[in-house]
Each structure stands twice: as structure tokens, then as C-alpha cells.
Design a protein around this motif. Sequence first.
Motif, PDB file in Angstrom:
ATOM      1  N   ARG A 130      -6.028  -4.167  -1.388  1.00 26.95           N
ATOM      2  CA  ARG A 130      -6.264  -3.145  -1.805  1.00 26.95           C
ATOM      3  C   ARG A 130      -7.959  -3.730  -0.366  1.00 26.95           C
ATOM      4  O   ARG A 130      -8.320  -2.658  -0.238  1.00 26.95           O
ATOM      5  N   ASP A 171       2.713   3.003   2.210  1.00 32.34           N
ATOM      6  CA  ASP A 171       1.962   2.873   3.294  1.00 32.34           C
ATOM      7  C   ASP A 171       1.357   1.563   3.391  1.00 32.34           C
ATOM      8  O   ASP A 171       0.864   1.600   5.065  1.00 32.34           O
ATOM      9  N   ARG A 172       0.379   1.416   3.576  1.00 33.11           N
ATOM     10  CA  ARG A 172      -0.557   0.948   3.351  1.00 33.11           C
ATOM     11  C   ARG A 172      -0.006  -0.835   3.588  1.00 33.11           C
ATOM     12  O   ARG A 172      -0.304  -2.040   3.875  1.00 33.11           O
ATOM     13  N   TYR A 182      -3.341   2.767  -5.160  1.00 33.47           N
ATOM     14  CA  TYR A 182      -1.669   2.030  -4.073  1.00 33.47           C
ATOM     15  C   TYR A 182      -0.699   3.132  -3.294  1.00 33.47           C
ATOM     16  O   TYR A 182      -0.565   3.998  -4.100  1.00 33.47           O
ATOM     17  N   SER A 183      -0.452   2.728  -2.105  1.00 30.68           N
ATOM     18  CA  SER A 183       0.776   3.281  -1.345  1.00 30.68           C
ATOM     19  C   SER A 183       1.075   2.229  -0.849  1.00 30.68           C
ATOM     20  O   SER A 183       0.197   1.713   0.510  1.00 30.68           O
ATOM     21  N   TRP A 187      -2.016  -5.537  -4.175  1.00 29.75           N
ATOM     22  CA  TRP A 187      -3.267  -4.191  -4.031  1.00 29.75           C
ATOM     23  C   TRP A 187      -4.438  -4.087  -5.412  1.00 29.75           C
ATOM     24  O   TRP A 187      -4.834  -4.145  -5.309  1.00 29.75           O
ATOM     25  N   ARG A 234      -2.230  -7.083   4.864  1.00 28.26           N
ATOM     26  CA  ARG A 234      -1.409  -6.417   3.980  1.00 28.26           C
ATOM     27  C   ARG A 234       0.519  -6.771   5.105  1.00 28.26           C
ATOM     28  O   ARG A 234       1.377  -7.097   4.342  1.00 28.26           O
ATOM     29  N   ASP A 246      -5.773  -4.152   7.106  1.00 28.67           N
ATOM     30  CA  ASP A 246      -4.042  -3.487   7.349  1.00 28.67           C
ATOM     31  C   ASP A 246      -3.315  -4.226   7.755  1.00 28.67           C
ATOM     32  O   ASP A 246      -2.407  -4.570   6.959  1.00 28.67           O
TER      33      ASP A 246
END
Length: 202
Positions: A122, A51-52, A48-49, A117, A129, A126
Amino acid sequence: MLSFTTLAAPLPHPLLKRGNLPTPIAPSTAKSYLSQLTVAVESNTPAYSRDRFKTWDTISGTCDTREYVLKRDGSNVVTASDCSATSGSWYSDYDGATWTASSDVDIDHLVPLKEAWISGAREWSDAQRETFANDITRPQLLAVTDNVNESKGDGDLAEWLPPRTAFQCEYVCAYVQVKHYYGLSMDSAEKAAAEDVLDNVC
């Protein structure tokens, strides 16, 4: 030299609550939705980030998602030309505190971004999300006391529930609704926690 930061204190008596969160589904519907969710082990591969998940899109004019929710969830909110809240009061459903400084309030994702995520997001694009992270239609975003939100972190229902018991039923109904709408899975402990609230608190 020591420096001290003065923190705003909650008002001693919360102001009258105005319906903050978009109305979630009824407990009976939440039970039905819960039975339809996929139960699966969470996966953090790839890792996970945050930023995503692009947050705080422009909603209208100069107002972004955070500013929109602050205005929606507050009382007597006054905003500057850039849409930032300059005054108002905010009742936090999580702990029952009322605040008069927007800096004491966080905008919480009821289903945390990392939880989304590891339970399916995931695999999204983008853009999907981003939609999830800025959803003002479903009961997913709520203005709450900042340190209570920090204590929640990325916790799912098995790891965290609002300390204010009176809000736990609404919280779980909203959480289940969001997971169902976005097709996210639950792990077995998370589902058991949801069932417990729906059966014994609602």
C-alpha cells in the motif's frame, strides 16, 4: 428452458510435469529469509483495491503476462496470432490435476495482491505494484486449476496451503522468497505457518 454448460474435466492421469515455477530458494535459505522478515499486524488502511495493481503487461510482441505464463507452464501449447492459447495441457501443482483447456486454468499470484497490499505494498508507487503483479522472474506467478485458485482467494500461509501436500514445501519457499525480495512483512500466524511447513514438511 434449462441450459447446461459442459465443463472440461481433468485428465485421469496427469501428464509429465515440466518445471513450471521459477526455481525457488532452498528450505534452508527460506528459514534464513523468514528470520529476516518484519513481523507486523496487517493493515488495510487505505482499503485495498485490485485496480491499484495493473496486471498482464505486454511481455513480448502480442503476448501479455498471463499468456506468457500459460505458455511457460503448459506442455505442447499452441497459440494463435494474438498469443492466446488454442491448445495444450496444463499441470496444476496445487492439486495435481491436468487440464487441456486454458479456460480451466488461472494464473495465481503466490503472494496474493491483497496480501501484498496489507503487508506493505500500500506504500508503494503504482509502478512498483505493477512490477510485482507481473513478476515472471521471481517464483510468484503460476498456472493452476481455476477453482482451487478461487478457494485460495487472498489467503496467506496461515489461511491457505496447496491441497497437494507434495507442493507445500516449494510453495512456502517461493512465498517467503517473494516476501523477502519485496520487503513485505508477515503477521505472527503467517510466520508460524511458514515455520511449520519448513520444519515438518520440507
